[in-house]
Design an enzyme around this catalytic site. Structure first.
Site, PDB file in Angstrom:
ATOM      1  N   GLU A  44       0.745  -1.169   0.063  1.00  0.00           N
ATOM      2  CA  GLU A  44      -0.189   0.037   0.065  1.00  0.00           C
ATOM      3  C   GLU A  44       0.882   1.163   0.001  1.00  0.00           C
ATOM      4  OE1 GLU A  44      -2.340   0.835   3.717  1.00  0.00           O
ATOM      5  OE2 GLU A  44      -3.297   2.177   2.377  1.00  0.00           O
ATOM      6  N   ARG A 269       6.052 -12.233   9.406  1.00  0.00           N
ATOM      7  CA  ARG A 269       6.761 -11.216   9.076  1.00  0.00           C
ATOM      8  C   ARG A 269       8.178 -10.963   9.846  1.00  0.00           C
ATOM      9  NH1 ARG A 269       2.700  -7.105   9.917  1.00  0.00           N
ATOM     10  NH2 ARG A 269       3.805  -6.135   8.610  1.00  0.00           N
ATOM     11  N   LYS A 279       4.940   0.832  10.335  1.00  0.00           N
ATOM     12  CA  LYS A 279       5.092   2.189   9.300  1.00  0.00           C
ATOM     13  C   LYS A 279       4.479   3.285  10.046  1.00  0.00           C
ATOM     14  CE  LYS A 279       4.082   0.415   4.651  1.00  0.00           C
ATOM     15  NZ  LYS A 279       3.110   0.488   3.505  1.00  0.00           N
TER      16      LYS A 279
END
Length: 568
Positions: A44, A269, A279
């Site tokens: 994204e 992850r 983020k």
RNA sequence: UGCCGAGUCGUCUAACGGUAGGACAGCGGCCUUUGGAGCCGUAUGCGGAGGUUCGAAUCCUCCCUCGGCAGCCA
């Protein structure tokens, strides 16, 4: 490792097998997707890519390389309120820099908005979706809890005609933000909360960075992602573990639509010690000025690592080395540092620089005499040749290489002690000059032994230490920036929401503005990488100019003296 | 509390019913004109309890622990 050849191209020595390889190889055996492998990297564009994304990029593009398939780059741009072209651009730059190529397969979820809309109408026609008038709060209340089933919305049984009419009017902009949603009609009692009539579309009168104001309804992730994969004929849609619970929904949509069905696979992850991977919080570090920018050399972003001096090869080696599995992990950041040291050890020229200078005068050296000495550019690679160094009466050595009252294990310079100057002579410290007010050592008076010139073999004298130096006459001045970890705790990601600012390391940046560099270094250009002997690997900062050289320390050398010192 | 997922050296990661191996970190040594690099050596591990089997990290049962999920974020 990369140059080791094996008989089996499917099992290179540097890439251990993992559960994803096994799935793909089984699919290839059974010809599940006509022998194709097509992955995708779907960021994204709401921030800069970080080392965690690098793991995913290396995985997805690496799989395509390994199995002679393809990997698409797709921007998952379904939420216009968070996304910007600045991020799109940086993401493309970072993926390319890592050495991967999506060729002509650059896609945007927003390119699929029309198709997604048409498919939504199809689901409505099939009775599999409905327009809901519940507010956000009401939807949450109706969803139920982990232990109790949800309640059906009173709008759940609207007729197909009414749903189509309402949905078209949603698209036409007749309703304000938040007033209606399109929901999939699945099962409000499902034990999987994602299946309790998930929202497919929300009303957002927001400008999209690519579609402008064409749309005022935007698809949710779940409604966009699988269908995008399907349109691109992705075979293996690899995502992180938190989407495991979404897989039944992913499957439900493509099955209800009767379209090509990619396979979602989840992996764990990356977590790195002392590193923030969120983020949102990285954005805060930038906005609240804890760091200079997204590409601050302390940031775990790809662009930060690049500016810090990391190479694409080192990051790819790291991704290979940490492996791929489904268990949660916390990788020691030392593992990353090891990867860049290993790369730069082979490739970076050795240079001499003194970052905390202490003046040395060689008393028995003729005042204007200059002697050229030969220095090796890289002991790991003879092809990198040699260069000349110039020895003069006045020099700089590292302040840390002198101690007035050293412990026994200190193999460097001290009053009355001898040490070798790299590529030059053995010198002896005869006296120490101090600032009478502060008591600070300001200068060392030394003598050199003419029989001990490097490489001549004319003396059998041995000293335990060799230190680096820069000629005061020929050396230049530069700025050096030393970096430490940004967080003082091992797992900043797990710190309570309100407390994480307290875990930021206030001393993560040390600027040394009076470093002395050997002349060869004065022609360095931004991005150049080198080792400062005994100090570490450095990289010329992107903002450096010929008159204002700035060197970022990428990583220190392994330092066994630091360990000894710690134990003293 | 329901569902989903995961537990192998300190940290990661292999093993696919047949000798628990590798990397990083650690420790010890060799070598060294970078206390770098390199080389050699070394310790530490299958969450627990049962079961199946000649043989189990691997298959079965139960238990324990950890992670994820209740956005109109992705």
């Amino acid at each position: 490792m990369a140059d080791i050849t094996t008989n089996d191209p499917n099992a290179p020595a540097d890439k251990p097998s993992n559960f994803i390889n096994e799935i793909i190889e089984e699919d290839l055996r059974t010809n599940k997707y006509e022998g194709r492998v097509n992955t995708r990297f779907p960021p994204e564009p709401n921030g800069y890519l970080h080392i965690g994304h690098a793991k995913s990029i290396c995985l997805n593009f690496g799989l395509a390389e390994k199995y002679n398939g393809m990997c698409n780059l797709r921007f998952d741009d379904t939420n216009p309120t968070k996304e910007e072209v600045e991020y799109v651009d940086s993401i493309m730059e970072d993926v390319k820099w890592l050495g991967f190529d999506w060729q002509d397969r650059l896609y945007y979820a927003s390119d699929y908005f029309d198709q997604l809309y048409a498919w939504a109408e199809k689901l409505i026609m099939q009775g599999d979706a409905y327009v809901d008038d519940l507010t956000g709060d009401e939807i949450r209340q109706h969803r139920g809890t982990f232990s109790e089933p949800g309640k059906e919305s009173p709008y759940r049984n609207r007729t197909v005609d009414e749903n189509i009419d309402l949905f078209r009017r949603m698209k036409a902009g007749e309703f304000p933000d938040g007033s209606k949603t399109l929901r999939a009609k699945i099962d409000m009692a499902s034990p999987n909360l994602n299946m309790r009539d998930p929202v497919m579309y929300r009303i957002l009168h927001a400008e999209h960075h690519r579609t402008g104001d064409k749309w005022c309804i935007y698809p949710m992730y779940d409604w966009a992602h699988g269908q995008s994969d399907s349109m691109e004929k992705v075979t293996h849609s690899i995502c992180t573990l938190e989407f495991e619970n979404h897989r039944p929904l992913y499957d439900w949509f493509v099955e209800k639509l009767g379209i090509y069905h990619p396979q979602q696979i989840e992996f764990a992850r990356l977590n790195l010690t002392y590193t923030m991977m969120s983020k949102r919080k990285l954005l805060q570090l930038v906005e609240e000025k804890y760091v200079e920018s997204w590409d601050d050399p302390r940031m775990p972003t790809i662009s930060g690592l690049r500016r810090r001096g990391y190479t694409p090869a080192s990051i790819r080696a790291f991704a290979d080395r940490i492996g791929m599995a489904k268990r949660d992990n916390m990788i020691d950041v030392a593992q990353l540092e090891n990867c860049i040291r290993e790369d730069l050890n082979k490739t970076a020229p050795r240079m001499m620089a003194v970052i905390k200078p202490l003046k040395v005068v060689i008393e028995n050296w003729p005042a204007d005499s200059v002697e050229a000495l030969e220095a090796i550019n890289n002991p790991e690679d003879a092809s990198m040749g040699t260069r000349k160094l110039h020895f003069t009466k006045e020099l700089f050595i590292e302040r840390d290489d002198f101690m007035e009252d050293p412990p026994k294990q200190f193999h460097r310079l001290a009053p009355g002690k001898e040490v070798r100057l790299r590529y030059a002579y053995i010198i002896k410290c005869e006296s120490v000059l101090k600032d009478p007010a502060s008591g600070e050592v300001t200068e060392l008076r030394c003598t050199f032994d003419p029989e001990t010139r490097s490489g001549t073999g004319t003396s059998t004298k041995k000293v335990k230490g060799t230190i680096h130096w820069v000629s005061a006459k020929f050396g230049k001045t530069a700025e050096v920036r030393l970096y430490d970890r940004l967080f003082s705790v091992e797992d900043p990601g797990s710190v309570k929401e309100g407390d994480w600012h307290d875990t930021i390391n206030a001393n993560s940046l040390e600027i040394l503005s009076n470093a002395k560099i050997e002349p060869a270094l004065s022609e360095s250009k931004p991005g150049d990488k080198m080792q400062f002997e005994r100090l570490g690997y450095f990289c010329v900062d992107k903002n450096a100019t010929a008159d204002n050289l700035i060197f970022n320390r990428t990583v220190s050398l392994r330092d066994s003296w630091a360990k000894i010192k710690k134990g003293l």
